[in-house]
Design a protein around this motif. Structure first.
Motif, PDB file in Angstrom:
ATOM      1  N   THR A   2       0.817  -1.222   0.000  1.00  0.00           N
ATOM      2  CA  THR A   2       0.000   0.000   0.000  1.00  0.00           C
ATOM      3  C   THR A   2       0.848   1.268   0.000  1.00  0.00           C
ATOM      4  OG1 THR A   2      -0.135   0.007   2.417  1.00  0.00           O
ATOM      5  CG2 THR A   2      -1.865  -1.186   1.220  1.00  0.00           C
ATOM      6  N   THR A   3       2.175   1.124   0.037  1.00  0.00           N
ATOM      7  CA  THR A   3       3.051   2.292   0.095  1.00  0.00           C
ATOM      8  C   THR A   3       2.915   3.140  -1.154  1.00  0.00           C
ATOM      9  OG1 THR A   3       4.648   1.118   1.471  1.00  0.00           O
ATOM     10  CG2 THR A   3       5.440   3.058   0.299  1.00  0.00           C
ATOM     11  N   GLU A   4       2.825   4.459  -0.949  1.00  0.00           N
ATOM     12  CA  GLU A   4       2.724   5.396  -2.066  1.00  0.00           C
ATOM     13  C   GLU A   4       3.990   6.219  -2.244  1.00  0.00           C
ATOM     14  OE1 GLU A   4      -0.771   7.720  -1.262  1.00  0.00           O
ATOM     15  OE2 GLU A   4      -2.066   6.282  -2.278  1.00  0.00           O
ATOM     16  N   GLU A   5       4.600   6.642  -1.129  1.00  0.00           N
ATOM     17  CA  GLU A   5       5.795   7.475  -1.216  1.00  0.00           C
ATOM     18  C   GLU A   5       6.744   7.161  -0.073  1.00  0.00           C
ATOM     19  OE1 GLU A   5       5.156  11.727  -2.970  1.00  0.00           O
ATOM     20  OE2 GLU A   5       3.386  11.301  -1.755  1.00  0.00           O
ATOM     21  N   VAL A   6       8.042   7.352  -0.331  1.00  0.00           N
ATOM     22  CA  VAL A   6       9.068   7.219   0.699  1.00  0.00           C
ATOM     23  C   VAL A   6       9.919   8.485   0.662  1.00  0.00           C
ATOM     24  CG1 VAL A   6      11.033   5.899   1.548  1.00  0.00           C
ATOM     25  CG2 VAL A   6       9.127   4.710   0.439  1.00  0.00           C
ATOM     26  N   PHE A   7      10.086   9.125   1.820  1.00  0.00           N
ATOM     27  CA  PHE A   7      10.884  10.348   1.916  1.00  0.00           C
ATOM     28  C   PHE A   7      12.095  10.057   2.805  1.00  0.00           C
ATOM     29  CE2 PHE A   7       6.327  11.440   2.023  1.00  0.00           C
ATOM     30  CZ  PHE A   7       6.200  12.065   0.788  1.00  0.00           C
ATOM     31  N   ILE A   8      13.297  10.135   2.254  1.00  0.00           N
ATOM     32  CA  ILE A   8      14.509   9.929   3.043  1.00  0.00           C
ATOM     33  C   ILE A   8      15.172  11.296   3.227  1.00  0.00           C
ATOM     34  CG2 ILE A   8      16.713   8.724   3.198  1.00  0.00           C
ATOM     35  CD1 ILE A   8      15.564   6.519   1.488  1.00  0.00           C
ATOM     36  N   ASN A  13      15.565  10.289   9.776  1.00  0.00           N
ATOM     37  CA  ASN A  13      14.296  10.904   9.393  1.00  0.00           C
ATOM     38  C   ASN A  13      13.834  10.327   8.057  1.00  0.00           C
ATOM     39  OD1 ASN A  13      12.079  12.500   9.024  1.00  0.00           O
ATOM     40  ND2 ASN A  13      13.148  14.459   9.217  1.00  0.00           N
ATOM     41  N   ILE A  14      13.225   9.142   8.147  1.00  0.00           N
ATOM     42  CA  ILE A  14      12.713   8.443   6.977  1.00  0.00           C
ATOM     43  C   ILE A  14      11.223   8.214   7.182  1.00  0.00           C
ATOM     44  CG2 ILE A  14      12.832   6.346   5.585  1.00  0.00           C
ATOM     45  CD1 ILE A  14      15.757   6.107   6.393  1.00  0.00           C
ATOM     46  N   VAL A  15      10.420   8.665   6.206  1.00  0.00           N
ATOM     47  CA  VAL A  15       8.971   8.600   6.326  1.00  0.00           C
ATOM     48  C   VAL A  15       8.402   7.777   5.179  1.00  0.00           C
ATOM     49  CG1 VAL A  15       6.829   9.934   6.364  1.00  0.00           C
ATOM     50  CG2 VAL A  15       8.893  10.845   7.474  1.00  0.00           C
ATOM     51  N   VAL A  16       7.498   6.867   5.506  1.00  0.00           N
ATOM     52  CA  VAL A  16       6.778   6.068   4.513  1.00  0.00           C
ATOM     53  C   VAL A  16       5.308   6.475   4.567  1.00  0.00           C
ATOM     54  CG1 VAL A  16       6.086   3.752   3.795  1.00  0.00           C
ATOM     55  CG2 VAL A  16       8.384   4.142   4.694  1.00  0.00           C
ATOM     56  N   GLU A  22       1.058   8.328   7.608  1.00  0.00           N
ATOM     57  CA  GLU A  22       2.501   8.434   7.444  1.00  0.00           C
ATOM     58  C   GLU A  22       3.164   7.745   8.625  1.00  0.00           C
ATOM     59  OE1 GLU A  22       2.819  12.707   5.043  1.00  0.00           O
ATOM     60  OE2 GLU A  22       3.848  12.413   6.959  1.00  0.00           O
ATOM     61  N   GLN A  23       4.235   7.020   8.353  1.00  0.00           N
ATOM     62  CA  GLN A  23       4.931   6.290   9.403  1.00  0.00           C
ATOM     63  C   GLN A  23       6.414   6.614   9.357  1.00  0.00           C
ATOM     64  OE1 GLN A  23       4.632   2.061   9.007  1.00  0.00           O
ATOM     65  NE2 GLN A  23       5.758   1.622  10.893  1.00  0.00           N
ATOM     66  N   LYS A  24       6.992   6.961  10.499  1.00  0.00           N
ATOM     67  CA  LYS A  24       8.422   7.237  10.586  1.00  0.00           C
ATOM     68  C   LYS A  24       9.160   5.947  10.924  1.00  0.00           C
ATOM     69  CE  LYS A  24      11.780  10.418  12.614  1.00  0.00           C
ATOM     70  NZ  LYS A  24      11.983  11.567  13.533  1.00  0.00           N
ATOM     71  N   LEU A  25      10.244   5.691  10.181  1.00  0.00           N
ATOM     72  CA  LEU A  25      10.985   4.451  10.357  1.00  0.00           C
ATOM     73  C   LEU A  25      12.255   4.661  11.161  1.00  0.00           C
ATOM     74  CD1 LEU A  25      10.768   2.876   6.783  1.00  0.00           C
ATOM     75  CD2 LEU A  25       9.187   2.605   8.692  1.00  0.00           C
ATOM     76  N   LYS A  83      19.323  13.933  -0.236  1.00  0.00           N
ATOM     77  CA  LYS A  83      17.952  13.505   0.065  1.00  0.00           C
ATOM     78  C   LYS A  83      17.398  12.699  -1.098  1.00  0.00           C
ATOM     79  CE  LYS A  83      16.581  16.886   3.522  1.00  0.00           C
ATOM     80  NZ  LYS A  83      15.419  17.563   4.113  1.00  0.00           N
ATOM     81  N   LEU A  84      16.487  11.799  -0.749  1.00  0.00           N
ATOM     82  CA  LEU A  84      15.922  10.870  -1.720  1.00  0.00           C
ATOM     83  C   LEU A  84      14.414  10.794  -1.529  1.00  0.00           C
ATOM     84  CD1 LEU A  84      16.141   8.463  -3.753  1.00  0.00           C
ATOM     85  CD2 LEU A  84      16.724   7.018  -1.801  1.00  0.00           C
TER      86      LEU A  84
END
Length: 291
Positions: A2-8, A13-16, A22-25, A83-84
């Protein structure tokens, strides 16, 4: 799945993000790991990414999923952090019946070849909903799709797709719109209106090309018309008053569908304008649970 975006943003500070949250990993990466990961991605995809070109965006595949990757080079950051950003592209069309709101109206708007603007904030689901609407187009029609990023799914075997290139002025939306009018399309679909194409798209509708669908960033259905008017005024070479621009827009745009949080929240039918006043009717408004 179900993941739509990943922000590194950094090693801590990595967010899915998925459709609902939104979930912080937590992870044990370092800044050097992230930069090396970015370097491997650009090498694998043969993309130049360095001091001279600190921002790049390209398509790739991760774990058998099509993705759009955007990178920021550490040299452009005051804290020297690369950043990715990864956006998972949905290559399956969501049936229109999965959306809230008047499904039969959606079908009627496509069947009657109404000119439609799909509006909403960033990440609201405009492109996904557009693909659902395109899927309603009869399969024997010649459709031309013009977009900056390859996200719209060809709705018919007779679809012509044109992708812009910021480094080639002959591959701009404006030029493509001019080419499209010579190819006898039954519908023209524009990925997003955000600059000079505001004028070209409206003029193409004004010459009798119906069934136009495009998206625009806006905070409400009514504001979408105002934003389109503003873009026309800013980028047009014609010295038209705001009143005339608004009249041109309201003469050619039939409906605005507003999307927020992956749901249709409002649909307005546009009737026209008088001076700077917009005449419209809200034909659907999502009820908000006060609880």
């Amino acid at each position: 799945p179900t993941t739509e975006e990943v922000f590194i943003h950094g090693p801590t500070n990595i967010v899915v993000k998925d459709r609902t949250r939104e979930q912080k990993l937590d992870c044990d990466l370092t800044s050097e790991d992230i930069h090396l990961m970015c370097e491997i991605l650009v090498l694998k995809n043969k993309v130049a990414w360095n001091y001279q070109e600190p921002f790049v965006s390209f398509y790739s595949e991760i774990s058998h999923k099509k993705v759009r990757i955007s990178l920021i080079h550490y040299s452009a950051s005051p804290n020297k952090q690369s950043k990715l950003f990864i956006r998972i592209l949905n290559d399956t069309v969501i049936p229109i019946d999965n959306y809230n709101g008047p499904q039969e109206l959606y079908r009627d708007l496509v069947r009657q070849k109404k000119n439609i603007i799909i509006a909403g904030p960033t990440g609201s689901g405009k492109t996904t909903f557009t693909n659902s609407m395109l899927n309603l187009i009869p399969k024997d029609e010649h459709v031309i799709i013009i977009e900056d990023t390859n996200e719209l799914i060809a709705p018919t075997p007779y679809t012509t797709k044109l992708l812009t290139d910021s480094k080639n002025e002959n591959k701009s939306m404006n030029n493509y719109l001019s080419y499209a009018l010579r190819m006898s399309p039954e519908r023209i679909i524009l990925g997003e209106i955000r600059s000079k194409e505001a004028e070209s798209s409206l003029l193409s509708m004004n010459t009798g090309h119906n069934g136009f669908i495009s998206t625009i960033h806006a905070n409400s259905a009514k504001e979408a018309i105002g934003r389109l008017s503003l873009l026309f005024k800013i980028y047009s070479n014609q010295d038209l008053s705001f009143e005339l621009v608004l009249k041109l827009i309201t003469t050619n745009i039939d409906y605005v569908v507003f999307i927020e949080d992956k749901q249709v929240t409002e649909i307005i039918e546009v009737f026209g304008s008088n001076q700077e006043n917009l005449f419209y009717e809200s034909v659907f408004l999502r009820e908000v649970d006060s609880a």
